[in-house]
Design a protein around this motif. Structure first.
Motif, PDB file in Angstrom:
ATOM      1  N   VAL A 222      -1.239  18.030  41.205  1.00  0.00           N
ATOM      2  CA  VAL A 222      -0.372  16.849  41.225  1.00  0.00           C
ATOM      3  C   VAL A 222       1.020  17.242  40.738  1.00  0.00           C
ATOM      4  O   VAL A 222       1.181  17.806  39.662  1.00  0.00           O
ATOM      5  CB  VAL A 222      -0.945  15.737  40.328  1.00  0.00           C
ATOM      6  CG1 VAL A 222       0.009  14.545  40.290  1.00  0.00           C
ATOM      7  CG2 VAL A 222      -2.313  15.302  40.827  1.00  0.00           C
TER       8      VAL A 222
ATOM      9  N   THR B 296       3.553  11.490  40.412  1.00  0.00           N
ATOM     10  CA  THR B 296       2.678  10.318  40.420  1.00  0.00           C
ATOM     11  C   THR B 296       3.449   9.096  40.906  1.00  0.00           C
ATOM     12  O   THR B 296       4.492   8.750  40.338  1.00  0.00           O
ATOM     13  CB  THR B 296       2.127  10.041  39.006  1.00  0.00           C
ATOM     14  OG1 THR B 296       1.409  11.196  38.546  1.00  0.00           O
ATOM     15  CG2 THR B 296       1.194   8.845  39.032  1.00  0.00           C
TER      16      THR B 296
ATOM     17  N   PHE C  27      -0.854   9.935  44.357  1.00  0.00           N
ATOM     18  CA  PHE C  27      -0.163  11.119  43.858  1.00  0.00           C
ATOM     19  C   PHE C  27       0.392  11.935  45.024  1.00  0.00           C
ATOM     20  O   PHE C  27      -0.062  11.829  46.163  1.00  0.00           O
ATOM     21  CB  PHE C  27      -1.131  11.998  43.048  1.00  0.00           C
ATOM     22  CG  PHE C  27      -1.890  11.253  41.990  1.00  0.00           C
ATOM     23  CD1 PHE C  27      -1.325  11.018  40.741  1.00  0.00           C
ATOM     24  CD2 PHE C  27      -3.168  10.758  42.253  1.00  0.00           C
ATOM     25  CE1 PHE C  27      -2.026  10.325  39.771  1.00  0.00           C
ATOM     26  CE2 PHE C  27      -3.877  10.071  41.283  1.00  0.00           C
ATOM     27  CZ  PHE C  27      -3.305   9.848  40.042  1.00  0.00           C
TER      28      PHE C  27
ATOM     29  N   TYR D 173       0.614  15.781  46.151  1.00  0.00           N
ATOM     30  CA  TYR D 173      -0.048  17.042  45.858  1.00  0.00           C
ATOM     31  C   TYR D 173       0.737  18.217  46.444  1.00  0.00           C
ATOM     32  O   TYR D 173       1.217  18.149  47.582  1.00  0.00           O
ATOM     33  CB  TYR D 173      -1.467  17.045  46.437  1.00  0.00           C
ATOM     34  CG  TYR D 173      -2.353  15.959  45.872  1.00  0.00           C
ATOM     35  CD1 TYR D 173      -2.910  16.078  44.601  1.00  0.00           C
ATOM     36  CD2 TYR D 173      -2.633  14.803  46.607  1.00  0.00           C
ATOM     37  CE1 TYR D 173      -3.717  15.073  44.080  1.00  0.00           C
ATOM     38  CE2 TYR D 173      -3.447  13.803  46.092  1.00  0.00           C
ATOM     39  CZ  TYR D 173      -3.983  13.944  44.837  1.00  0.00           C
ATOM     40  OH  TYR D 173      -4.780  12.955  44.319  1.00  0.00           O
TER      41      TYR D 173
END
Length: 297
Positions: free
Chosen positions: A95, A98, A116, A118
Motif C-alpha cells: 500500500v 490510502t 488503497f 497498491y
C-alpha cells in the motif's frame, strides 16, 4: 464535422505503409497481438510499443489523427493503471496510498475494508496498458492506411468468408458516419441553447438525446443497406471476381515472415518457460531458453 469524420476514414498516401498488401497488414496485426498478449517484460513491451508507433511516422499521418491517437492512448493507459492500482488482488501487494480508511463510517464497510493504491497494481496496470496500447495503435494504423475495398480483398484473400469480410468492412465504414451523426446531434443541441457539457442531469440528457436519433438512423440505414445489397444479388454466385488483384511485394513477404516467426518463437518460449515454472516439464538443455524468457520476455 468534416474533421470528426476524417478521424475514422483512411488517409490515402504513397508511403511504405500505405503500399503494403492488406493481407500483410492483417497478418502483422495478428502476429503482434499474439506477441503483445504473451509478453510480460515491461522493457520489451515498451520496445514493441515504440516499434508500432514508428509506423505512424513512416505513414506520415495527419495531425488530427495523431492527436486522436494520443488522446485514446492516454485514456487507455491511464484508465488501466488507475483501475489496476485500486483493485489489484494478487499477493504480495504494497500500500502506497490510502483513499478510504477501513474504519471510515459507511464507506469503509461498503468498500469491504477500505480503498488503497497498491504499488504492484501500478506496475501491473502499466504492463497491461502497454499491451492494449500496442494492439490499439497497430489496429488504428491499419484502418487509417487501408482503403475499405482493399481491406475487403485482403480478408477474402486470407480465406475469410465473403459475407463475414463484408460485415467487418461495413462496420468499419459505418464508424465515420456514426461519428458525424453524433457531432450533428450535439451541434443541434447547442443551437437550441442546451449545454451538453453541464454536469449532473445535463450529461444524462445529452446521452439520451444523442443515443435516440443516432440509434434510429443506424437502424434506418441498416435496413436501406440490406435492401440495396439484396437487390444487387448479394451471394447469388459463389465465385466472385475482383477489379484489383492483390500481390505480395518482397518487403511484404519479409515482414510477414519475420512477424510470424517472432510470434511463434515467443509463444513457444513462453509456453516452455511456464511449463518449467509450473513443474510440468523441465530439461537442462533448455536453460538458455528459460534465461531468455526470464530476462527478456
Amino acid at each position: 464535422m468534416i474533421g470528426a469524420r476524417s478521424i475514422a476514414e483512411p488517409t490515402i498516401k504513397d508511403t511504405i505503409i500505405h503500399r503494403m498488401d492488406p493481407r500483410a497488414k492483417i497478418l502483422v496485426l495478428i502476429s503482434t497481438a499474439f506477441v503483445a498478449v504473451t509478453l510480460d517484460n515491461p522493457e520489451t513491451m515498451f520496445l514493441l510499443f515504440l516499434i508500432v508507433l514508428s509506423g505512424f511516422a513512416l505513414a506520415r499521418m495527419p495531425a488530427i489523427k495523431l492527436k486522436t491517437l494520443t488522446l485514446l492512448l492516454v485514456l487507455l493507459i491511464w484508465g488501466t493503471i488507475y483501475s489496476q492500482a485500486l483493485f489489484y488482488s494478487q499477493l504480495p501487494r504494497t500500500v502506497i496510498f490510502t483513499i478510504i480508511q477501513p474504519d471510515f463510517p459507511v464507506l469503509g464497510w461498503m468498500t469491504n475494508g477500505g480503498l488503497f493504491v497498491y504499488e504492484e497494481g501500478l506496475q501491473h496496470g502499466a504492463i497491461q496498458g502497454l499491451r492494449s496500447a500496442s494492439i490499439l495503435s497497430l489496429g488504428l494504423l491499419m484502418c487509417w492506411t487501408t482503403d475499405s475495398r482493399d481491406m475487403l480483398n485482403g480478408l477474402v484473400g486470407l480465406r475469410v468468408p465473403y459475407s463475414v469480410a463484408f460485415m467487418v468492412v461495413t462496420a468499419v465504414r459505418f464508424l465515420p458516419i456514426i461519428i458525424t451523426e453524433v457531432v450533428t446531434v450535439v451541434t443541434v443541441q447547442r443551437l437550441r441553447g442546451f449545454n451538453p457539457k453541464r454536469f449532473g442531469s445535463g450529461i444524462i440528457k445529452t446521452a439520451l438525446n444523442i443515443l435516440t436519433p443516432t440509434l434510429s438512423n443506424c437502424v434506418r440505414r441498416t435496413g436501406t443497406l440490406a435492401v440495396s445489397i439484396q437487390s444487387r444479388a448479394f451471394r447469388a454466385n459463389p465465385d466472385r471476381t475482383y477489379l484489383k488483384k492483390l500481390k505480395f511485394s518482397e518487403l511484404d513477404k519479409a515482414m510477414v515472415t519475420v512477424c510470424i516467426f517472432a510470434a511463434i518463437s515467443i509463444v513457444i518460449i513462453k509456453l516452455l518457460y511456464n511449463m518449467y515454472t509450473s513443474g510440468i516439464y523441465y530439461t537442462s538443455g533448455l536453460r538458455p531458453v528459460y534465461a531468455i524468457a526470464r530476462g527478456y520476455l
